[in-house]
Design an enzyme around this catalytic site. Structure first.
Site, PDB file in Angstrom:
ATOM      1  N   TYR A   1       0.555 -61.631 -39.064  1.00 48.08           N
ATOM      2  CA  TYR A   1      -0.349 -62.049 -37.992  1.00 48.08           C
ATOM      3  C   TYR A   1      -1.782 -61.559 -38.127  1.00 48.08           C
ATOM      4  O   TYR A   1      -2.630 -61.976 -37.363  1.00 48.08           O
ATOM      5  CB  TYR A   1       0.212 -61.653 -36.618  1.00 48.08           C
ATOM      6  CG  TYR A   1       0.654 -60.198 -36.537  1.00 48.08           C
ATOM      7  CD1 TYR A   1       2.004 -59.867 -36.507  1.00 48.08           C
ATOM      8  CD2 TYR A   1      -0.275 -59.173 -36.484  1.00 48.08           C
ATOM      9  CE1 TYR A   1       2.422 -58.551 -36.440  1.00 48.08           C
ATOM     10  CE2 TYR A   1       0.131 -57.852 -36.421  1.00 48.08           C
ATOM     11  CZ  TYR A   1       1.474 -57.544 -36.400  1.00 48.08           C
ATOM     12  OH  TYR A   1       1.876 -56.244 -36.335  1.00 48.08           O
TER      13      TYR A   1
ATOM     14  N   CYS B   1      50.396 -52.628 -29.475  1.00 44.55           N
ATOM     15  CA  CYS B   1      51.648 -52.587 -30.231  1.00 44.55           C
ATOM     16  C   CYS B   1      52.343 -51.238 -30.143  1.00 44.55           C
ATOM     17  O   CYS B   1      53.449 -51.093 -30.654  1.00 44.55           O
ATOM     18  CB  CYS B   1      51.395 -52.961 -31.691  1.00 44.55           C
ATOM     19  SG  CYS B   1      50.538 -51.682 -32.609  1.00 44.55           S
TER      20      CYS B   1
HETATM   21  S1  IVH Z   1      -1.431 -57.377 -33.287  1.00 49.50           S
HETATM   22  C1  IVH Z   1      -4.406 -53.649 -33.781  1.00 49.50           C
HETATM   23  N1  IVH Z   1       0.344 -59.267 -33.178  1.00 49.50           N
HETATM   24  O1  IVH Z   1       3.343 -54.882 -31.618  1.00 49.50           O
HETATM   25  C2  IVH Z   1      -3.069 -54.070 -33.328  1.00 49.50           C
HETATM   26  N2  IVH Z   1       1.102 -57.022 -33.059  1.00 49.50           N
HETATM   27  O2  IVH Z   1       1.436 -52.207 -30.379  1.00 49.50           O
HETATM   28  C3  IVH Z   1      -2.608 -55.245 -34.084  1.00 49.50           C
HETATM   29  N3  IVH Z   1       3.539 -56.791 -32.943  1.00 49.50           N
HETATM   30  O3  IVH Z   1       2.478 -52.241 -33.632  1.00 49.50           O
HETATM   31  C4  IVH Z   1      -1.303 -55.687 -33.579  1.00 49.50           C
HETATM   32  N4  IVH Z   1       3.992 -58.942 -33.007  1.00 49.50           N
HETATM   33  O4  IVH Z   1       3.972 -53.924 -34.645  1.00 49.50           O
HETATM   34  C5  IVH Z   1       0.136 -57.942 -33.153  1.00 49.50           C
HETATM   35  N5  IVH Z   1       1.795 -61.070 -33.158  1.00 49.50           N
HETATM   36  C6  IVH Z   1       1.591 -59.744 -33.139  1.00 49.50           C
HETATM   37  C7  IVH Z   1       2.649 -58.808 -33.043  1.00 49.50           C
HETATM   38  C8  IVH Z   1       2.362 -57.452 -33.010  1.00 49.50           C
HETATM   39  C9  IVH Z   1       4.499 -57.726 -32.937  1.00 49.50           C
HETATM   40  C10 IVH Z   1       3.756 -55.345 -32.845  1.00 49.50           C
HETATM   41  C11 IVH Z   1       3.007 -54.559 -33.855  1.00 49.50           C
HETATM   42  C12 IVH Z   1       2.259 -53.501 -33.111  1.00 49.50           C
HETATM   43  C13 IVH Z   1       2.825 -53.599 -31.728  1.00 49.50           C
HETATM   44  C14 IVH Z   1       1.734 -53.488 -30.703  1.00 49.50           C
END
Ligand code: IVH
Length: 673
Positions: free
Chosen positions: A223, A408
């Site tokens: 992402y 059993c």
């Molecule tokens: S953006 C600077 N996007 O959620 C932070 N995080 O605390 C960038 N997570 O540690 C994170 N899906 O592991 C982002 N689409 C997504 C996400 C995502 C899961 C997790 C990630 C992060 C926590 C947020």
């Protein structure tokens, strides 16, 4: 300082959170649900906001996370990997939007993405090739888990027309179904279960042996573009589209929102929809779309100001334990189950919850009559996470595991080094029924209509005792049973008939050989091509398959060593259950090297001379009479006395079709030309 209640509370919260951080980030073994942790952290942040003089440099609010273990090579991240601030209400989303607009003085658009509950990973590409993959660790230093990440099939080892150098951030995770399957397997093996998919993903990726990761169907979505060799990407929407174009897996679920109103509408849509996804999400991430605003917005100590995590309300409920019952699984392992006062949880009414094993019940001190917090782990299996001791009346009763199998009556055993307590009886009806239910499961033989209720019905009527009996069933027998009409009986027989063509991988999994899960079954089927080959494979040959370890190889050999199991397979084959799997070209090898084989009867596809040549080309020594040194008998039509002799000596007997499958010249390959 130090005595006021608020100071005491802040100090207690700080210490508690640090401990929970350690358990969560370092040990992968959190003690409290995430929602409870979030509440603690929030309380601390709120108190610190009200009393700024109480903030210390080592407060959990001031730093990024825990520490990595020393076992993997450390990887220093180019820039700290931050995490996100949370919003728990719509009001907090409005406030976030207001802050962003005030700081930038611009009109803001957003991208909203599901927040997958997995493990953050960072991939580095150099010259377009995957050079390194790492965990987040404490945000500054992570662990080099390249080998494990490479086992995730969706992660490209080379980018498609991508930039030379690229660093991306994403989330690795275990889909819900795989998580449930893994935990079931662990329960049967007497191993501790994972509390949620995040722990399961972390546990799989932080194994020094990449075979463990390979055997689990991990996935990942990316992402963020953290670093790009050339050119700039103006928006998050384009960053996602570009990563997709370069071949990286990107979650297709995402939405462009022209303003915060649209964000809120989208967030509401997910309240129910989240349960229909094949993976666990614990919220949505709302991100400013315009990447050029990120430097302007800046970061706080812990998180950037350009994004916020909108967390769903926790899927937990308080209810009472009416009783604790025990269920006997297919491998004889006893699992205690809490019978609950019915309660609504994540879209369904829950009346039972997994208690995993006797140690779990003891550790959490769960008693009959207790008020407890129930939660859906990975949104599928409800479990009891904690007891509310303050609601005890004194009438609660501790749970005792029975000494004898409730089905059993056999004396239960506790193998050294195992958490599990087992019923050792081979003919325990509970195990037999569970084995049949497993055999019929969707991922196994996929026999529609053969669920727990019908299995019980058939069993109790004495019609089936093992999977081979299913193929002898006749519609008239089934239709005679209570609650089974003529139509459903016919449907059942048709479904059983259809299952014959499921193929070797499904059959191997369906047999329920210990340690052989769905992934391993597929690999074995692909590699060996036929049941006959597998039955004669020595441990070393099994272990030559990269993902098959010594435990699994031993389990296979032991399984085939049991005469009753060989007889079962023989009966299944006679009933016409397919025992082969399509194999890739060029995989025909000396599959019978060192084996002594006897031919008897007439083959349809070739004469004896041709059959002999084929056998010899596969490495076999062909002899005329079955003796105790014979490994295999191939029986055509009108077999002679050799067949009876082979049965007597428990020599493996193959039909012509099996033999062709073994030779890699089975129907399927012939059809393919
Ligand atoms: S953006 C600077 N996007 O959620 C932070 N995080 O605390 C960038 N997570 O540690 C994170 N899906 O592991 C982002 N689409 C997504 C996400 C995502 C899961 C997790 C990630 C992060 C926590 C947020």
């Amino acid at each position: 300082m130090g005595d006021k209640p608020v100071e005491k509370r802040v100090a207690a919260l700080r210490q508690g959170i640090q401990e929970h951080d350690y358990r969560y980030y370092v040990l992968d073994a959190p003690e409290i649900p995430d929602a409870v942790y979030d509440r603690l952290l929030r309380e601390l942040a709120e108190l610190e906001a009200r009393f700024p003089e109480l903030v210390t440099p080592d407060s959990p609010t001031q730093r990024v996370g825990g520490r990595p273990l020393a076992a993997f090579r450390p990887v220093r991240h180019q820039a700290p990997l931050l995490s996100l601030a949370n919003a728990f209400t719509e009001t907090e989303l409005w406030e976030f939007d207001r802050r962003v607009r005030e700081r930038t003085g611009r009109i803001i658009t957003y991208i909203v993405e599901p927040k997958i509950d997995g493990l953050t990973v960072v991939l580095q590409y150099a010259d377009g090739f995957l050079a390194r993959g790492a965990t987040r660790g404490d945000g500054l230093t992570g662990e080099d888990i390249t080998d494990n990440l490479k086992t995730i099939r969706t992660i490209p080892l080379k980018l498609i027309e991508g930039p030379g150098r690229l660093v991306v951030r994403g989330e690795a995770f275990l889909p819900k179904q795989a998580f449930a399957g893994l935990n079931q397997e662990r329960e049967e093996k007497g191993e501790p279960v994972f509390a949620n998919p995040r722990n399961a993903a972390a546990g799989s990726l932080r194994q020094l042996d990449p075979r463990v990761a390979a055997a689990r169907p991990l996935r990942a979505y990316f992402y963020s573009v953290l670093d790009l060799a050339a050119g700039n990407v103006p928006t998050q929407a384009e960053a996602l589209a570009l990563m997709e174009k370069w071949g990286l897996p990107v979650n297709p679920e995402r939405r462009y929102c022209p303003g915060i109103e649209a964000v809120i509408v989208y967030c509401r849509e997910w309240a129910e929809r989240r349960h229909s996804l094949p993976f666990e999400i614990d919220g949505l991430v709302v991100k400013v779309n315009e990447l050029d605003l990120y430097p302007l917005l800046g970061v706080t100590a812990k998180s950037p100001r350009y994004a916020i995590a909108y967390k769903f309300p926790a899927e937990q409920a308080v209810t009472r334990v009416q009783a604790i019952s025990v269920r006997i699984g297919r491998t004889g392992v006893l699992t205690p189950t809490a019978e609950l006062d019915p309660v609504r949880l994540a879209g369904t009414t829950v009346t039972r919850a997994a208690l995993h094993n006797a140690d779990y019940v003891k550790e959490k001190d769960i008693r009959i009559g207790d008020w407890v917090i129930a939660q859906k782990a990975g949104d599928i299996i409800p479990e009891v996470v904690a007891v509310l001791p303050e609601r005890r009346t004194g009438r609660e009763r501790p749970f005792e595991m029975p000494d004898h199998c409730p089905e059993c009556g056999a004396r239960l055993i506790h193998l050294p080094g195992e958490v599990a307590i087992r019923c050792p009886a081979t003919f325990c009806p509970a195990q037999g029924k569970e084995g049949l239910i497993h055999f019929a499961m969707r991922d196994a033989m996929d026999i529609e209509g053969l669920g727990p209720a019908v299995v019980s019905l058939l069993w109790d009527a004495g019609l089936v005792r093992n999977p081979a009996d299913l193929y002898d069933l006749e519609a008239a027998q089934v239709a005679g049973l209570a609650r089974m009409g003529a139509k459903s009986a016919e449907n059942l027989i048709a479904a059983i008939e259809k299952s014959k063509t499921r193929g070797l991988a499904a059959l191997l999994f369906a047999l329920g050989i210990r340690h052989v899960g769905q992934a391993a079954a597929k690999l074995l089927a692909k590699r060996f091509g036929s049941m006959a080959r597998l039955m004669v494979a020595p441990p070393a040959e099994l272990q030559a398959v990269p993902e098959i370890g010594p435990k699994m190889a031993a389990a296979m050999v032991n399984y085939f060593a049991v005469p009753a199991n060989r007889e079962l397979i023989d009966r299944l084959a006679t009933a016409g259950v397919e025992m082969t799997e399509m194999r890739g070209p060029g995989e025909r090898t000396m599959v019978l090297a060192g084996k002594t084989v006897v031919l008897t009867g007439t083959l349809a596809a070739m004469d004896r001379r041709q059959a002999r040549d084929l056998l010899e080309s596969l490495g076999a020594k062909v002899t005329g009479r079955v003796t105790k040194n014979t490994d295999l008998l191939i029986a055509g039509t009108a077999p002679g006395s050799n067949l009876a002799k082979a049965r007597e000596l428990k020599v493996i007997v193959l039909s012509e079709a099996d033999f062709l499958g073994l030779a890699g010249g089975g129907d399927k390959e012939v059809d393919q030309g």
